[in-house]
Design a protein around this motif. Structure first.
Motif, PDB file in Angstrom:
ATOM      1  N   LEU A 161       6.884 -14.361   0.315  1.00 41.15           N
ATOM      2  CA  LEU A 161       7.716 -13.197  -0.135  1.00 41.15           C
ATOM      3  C   LEU A 161       7.463 -11.974   0.741  1.00 41.15           C
ATOM      4  O   LEU A 161       6.309 -11.884   1.307  1.00 41.15           O
ATOM      5  CB  LEU A 161       7.413 -12.760  -1.530  1.00 41.15           C
ATOM      6  CG  LEU A 161       7.787 -13.834  -2.634  1.00 41.15           C
ATOM      7  CD1 LEU A 161       7.484 -13.124  -3.858  1.00 41.15           C
ATOM      8  CD2 LEU A 161       9.170 -14.318  -2.424  1.00 41.15           C
ATOM      9  N   PRO A 162       8.440 -11.189   1.088  1.00 36.69           N
ATOM     10  CA  PRO A 162       8.243  -9.904   1.827  1.00 36.69           C
ATOM     11  C   PRO A 162       7.168  -9.205   1.165  1.00 36.69           C
ATOM     12  O   PRO A 162       6.995  -9.217  -0.169  1.00 36.69           O
ATOM     13  CB  PRO A 162       9.589  -9.288   2.120  1.00 36.69           C
ATOM     14  CG  PRO A 162      10.597 -10.328   1.686  1.00 36.69           C
ATOM     15  CD  PRO A 162       9.785 -11.444   0.905  1.00 36.69           C
ATOM     16  N   VAL A 163       6.517  -8.068   2.001  1.00 34.42           N
ATOM     17  CA  VAL A 163       5.573  -7.422   1.291  1.00 34.42           C
ATOM     18  C   VAL A 163       5.916  -6.484  -0.062  1.00 34.42           C
ATOM     19  O   VAL A 163       5.362  -6.352  -0.856  1.00 34.42           O
ATOM     20  CB  VAL A 163       4.823  -6.302   2.280  1.00 34.42           C
ATOM     21  CG1 VAL A 163       3.847  -5.307   1.625  1.00 34.42           C
ATOM     22  CG2 VAL A 163       4.204  -7.056   3.392  1.00 34.42           C
ATOM     23  N   ARG A 164       7.188  -5.698   0.281  1.00 28.56           N
ATOM     24  CA  ARG A 164       7.667  -4.997  -0.919  1.00 28.56           C
ATOM     25  C   ARG A 164       7.993  -5.971  -2.044  1.00 28.56           C
ATOM     26  O   ARG A 164       7.844  -5.517  -3.236  1.00 28.56           O
ATOM     27  CB  ARG A 164       8.754  -4.221  -0.556  1.00 28.56           C
ATOM     28  CG  ARG A 164       8.561  -3.250   0.589  1.00 28.56           C
ATOM     29  CD  ARG A 164       9.547  -2.481   1.159  1.00 28.56           C
ATOM     30  NE  ARG A 164       9.353  -1.274   1.879  1.00 28.56           N
ATOM     31  CZ  ARG A 164       8.511  -1.219   3.268  1.00 28.56           C
ATOM     32  NH1 ARG A 164       8.514  -2.265   3.749  1.00 28.56           N
ATOM     33  NH2 ARG A 164       8.301  -0.091   3.950  1.00 28.56           N
ATOM     34  N   MET A 165       8.659  -7.161  -1.890  1.00 33.51           N
ATOM     35  CA  MET A 165       8.773  -7.777  -2.983  1.00 33.51           C
ATOM     36  C   MET A 165       7.667  -8.338  -3.748  1.00 33.51           C
ATOM     37  O   MET A 165       7.516  -8.409  -4.873  1.00 33.51           O
ATOM     38  CB  MET A 165       9.637  -9.156  -2.435  1.00 33.51           C
ATOM     39  CG  MET A 165       9.939 -10.317  -3.529  1.00 33.51           C
ATOM     40  SD  MET A 165      11.079  -9.946  -4.782  1.00 33.51           S
ATOM     41  CE  MET A 165      12.718 -10.244  -3.718  1.00 33.51           C
ATOM     42  N   ALA A 166       6.781  -8.833  -2.874  1.00 35.14           N
ATOM     43  CA  ALA A 166       5.347  -9.205  -3.578  1.00 35.14           C
ATOM     44  C   ALA A 166       4.770  -8.044  -4.207  1.00 35.14           C
ATOM     45  O   ALA A 166       4.269  -8.326  -5.434  1.00 35.14           O
ATOM     46  CB  ALA A 166       4.520  -9.639  -2.632  1.00 35.14           C
ATOM     47  N   ILE A 187       7.444   2.567  -2.806  1.00 37.09           N
ATOM     48  CA  ILE A 187       7.320   1.861  -1.590  1.00 37.09           C
ATOM     49  C   ILE A 187       8.608   1.414  -0.838  1.00 37.09           C
ATOM     50  O   ILE A 187       8.561   0.987   0.259  1.00 37.09           O
ATOM     51  CB  ILE A 187       6.968   0.284  -2.032  1.00 37.09           C
ATOM     52  CG1 ILE A 187       7.803  -0.363  -2.991  1.00 37.09           C
ATOM     53  CG2 ILE A 187       5.415   0.601  -2.643  1.00 37.09           C
ATOM     54  CD1 ILE A 187       7.524  -1.427  -3.235  1.00 37.09           C
ATOM     55  N   GLY A 188       9.730   2.171  -1.126  1.00 28.64           N
ATOM     56  CA  GLY A 188      10.883   2.184  -0.420  1.00 28.64           C
ATOM     57  C   GLY A 188      11.551   0.751  -0.553  1.00 28.64           C
ATOM     58  O   GLY A 188      11.839   0.171   0.488  1.00 28.64           O
ATOM     59  N   ALA A 189      11.382   0.179  -1.795  1.00 26.13           N
ATOM     60  CA  ALA A 189      11.970  -1.183  -1.882  1.00 26.13           C
ATOM     61  C   ALA A 189      13.508  -1.330  -1.888  1.00 26.13           C
ATOM     62  O   ALA A 189      14.237  -0.350  -2.191  1.00 26.13           O
ATOM     63  CB  ALA A 189      11.556  -1.905  -3.214  1.00 26.13           C
ATOM     64  N   HIS A 207       2.481   2.874   5.613  1.00 22.08           N
ATOM     65  CA  HIS A 207       1.942   2.038   6.483  1.00 22.08           C
ATOM     66  C   HIS A 207       2.141   0.482   6.316  1.00 22.08           C
ATOM     67  O   HIS A 207       1.862  -0.395   6.920  1.00 22.08           O
ATOM     68  CB  HIS A 207       0.126   1.897   6.482  1.00 22.08           C
ATOM     69  CG  HIS A 207      -0.372   3.268   6.394  1.00 22.08           C
ATOM     70  ND1 HIS A 207      -0.431   3.872   7.597  1.00 22.08           N
ATOM     71  CD2 HIS A 207      -0.902   4.145   5.405  1.00 22.08           C
ATOM     72  CE1 HIS A 207      -0.988   5.022   7.522  1.00 22.08           C
ATOM     73  NE2 HIS A 207      -1.414   5.216   6.055  1.00 22.08           N
ATOM     74  N   LEU A 208       3.260   0.154   5.343  1.00 24.04           N
ATOM     75  CA  LEU A 208       3.741  -1.260   5.173  1.00 24.04           C
ATOM     76  C   LEU A 208       4.701  -1.427   6.260  1.00 24.04           C
ATOM     77  O   LEU A 208       5.427  -0.570   6.787  1.00 24.04           O
ATOM     78  CB  LEU A 208       4.372  -1.099   3.924  1.00 24.04           C
ATOM     79  CG  LEU A 208       3.517  -0.829   2.592  1.00 24.04           C
ATOM     80  CD1 LEU A 208       4.852  -0.861   1.116  1.00 24.04           C
ATOM     81  CD2 LEU A 208       2.681  -2.054   2.334  1.00 24.04           C
TER      82      LEU A 208
END
Length: 361
Positions: free
Chosen positions: A134-139, A161-163, A253-254
């Motif tokens: 899964l992408p970082v934001r989804m996770a 987080i700007g999802a 930093h994501l």
């Protein structure tokens, strides 16, 4: 001037119009509640005991009806109102049945344990999501939703987080379906494990997604389970504030999201801090206010039982609305990786919660 009055959001005519629009859906939820009470009475008459209480039956009836029929706009407003606002009112009213003595009896060990469970579950859930690709934001959304408070946590964390809106939609797909599954299945697990009412309340408070659903899950094991479950869940919800603060520091930093070709794309959602209403919902403040009133002796003893009964009825009505909002077919649309991540994260949360119960005896 008449035109201006008609456009005023608090005008009597508009208020009456809104109430009329709610009637079909709210009436349907009350009808399902009456049917659930009738089935419970039939169980008692035939078997001498209600194996399924009205609260559970209302969810099942609502879900069964939803699988056969999709409510249109005429019904939707009242159903949504019942699922959200009536349930939140029920949570507030439940505060009269909880005293400060119950909260103090929990002790600091449990309070620190709750924080540890939330932190551990978030790390585990995030790790599972990343291992499944899964992408970082989804996770992160899945981790926060599972570990704290479902949709509310997802809604609060997403702007931090700007999802992407697609990630948000996929993350909350499971909340309604798995929320019902947990509410129905958790009491069976608690009975199978031989948990006491207080122990099961802690377990429910640590694992159930939404604050109101804790009432539904804990009710079969008694009032002590409900009170302890609400306490634990409230502490869990209060972890949302520190979580958003930490994520706001990490978010810049994501890694930027990428498209199907691996090319970086701009975030579609601007990163920003959520409002106080997302971090501390109004019904939690109302609940704590009534707890304080009860502890200070401001609530007459004779009023406690009727208010608690009203809270129970409103909860059952809301559970019927919750069932009417569940479309089990939506799970298939979210994809195997998201499905696996959410289910494995939930199982991990259950395991960590049982470990805390064992440590606290």
């Amino acid at each position: 001037m008449v035109a201006l009055a008609d456009r005023h959001p608090t005008s009597p005519a508009q208020l009456a119009g809104k109430c009329i629009r709610l009637l079909p859906g709210v009436g349907l939820c009350f009808a399902l509640t009456a049917a659930a009470y009738g089935l419970e009475a039939s169980e008692r008459a035939l078997a001498g005991k209600a194996w399924l209480e009205a609260l559970v039956l209302s969810i099942l009836l609502g879900t069964a009806l939803r699988s056969l029929w999709t409510p249109d706009r005429k019904w939707r407003a009242g159903i949504d109102f019942s699922a959200k606002y009536l349930l939140e009112v029920a949570v507030v009213l439940l505060g009269v049945s909880v005293s400060a003595a119950t909260i103090l009896a929990a002790g600091p060990a449990l309070l620190f344990g709750i924080a540890g469970v939330v932190a551990s579950a978030m790390l585990l859930s995030f790790g599972i999501g990343r291992l499944l690709g899964l992408p970082v934001r989804m996770a992160l959304l899945v981790a926060c939703g599972n570990s704290i408070c479902g949709n509310s946590a997802i809604a609060a964390v997403a702007p931090v987080i700007g999802a992407d809106s697609d990630d948000v939609a996929a993350s909350i797909t499971f909340t309604a379906v798995l929320g019902v599954v947990v509410v129905l299945g958790l009491p069976l697990l608690g009975i199978a494990l031989g948990l006491s009412g207080i122990a099961f309340g802690v377990f429910a408070g640590l694992t159930v997604y939404a604050v109101p659903q804790v009432i539904a899950a804990a009710s079969p094991l008694g009032a002590a389970a409900v009170q302890m479950g609400m306490l634990v869940k409230l502490v869990r919800v209060l972890m949302l504030g520190p979580t958003c603060l930490i994520l706001s520091l990490i978010a810049p930093h994501l890694a930027r999201p990428v498209d199907r070709h691996g090319k970086a794309v701009a975030d579609r959602t601007e990163m920003k801090q959520p409002g106080i209403a997302h971090l501390v919902p109004w019904f939690i403040i109302g609940f704590l206010t009534l707890v304080a009133c009860r502890s200070l002796g401001l609530v007459p003893t004779a009023a406690i039982a009727p208010i608690s009964h009203i809270a129970t009825v409103l909860t059952i009505v809301s559970m019927a609305a919750l069932g009417l909002g569940v479309d089990v077919r939506t799970v298939a649309k979210a994809g195997c990786r998201v499905t696996a991540a959410v289910i494995l994260s939930l199982l991990g949360l259950c395991g960590i919660s049982l470990a805390l119960l064992s440590a606290l005896h």
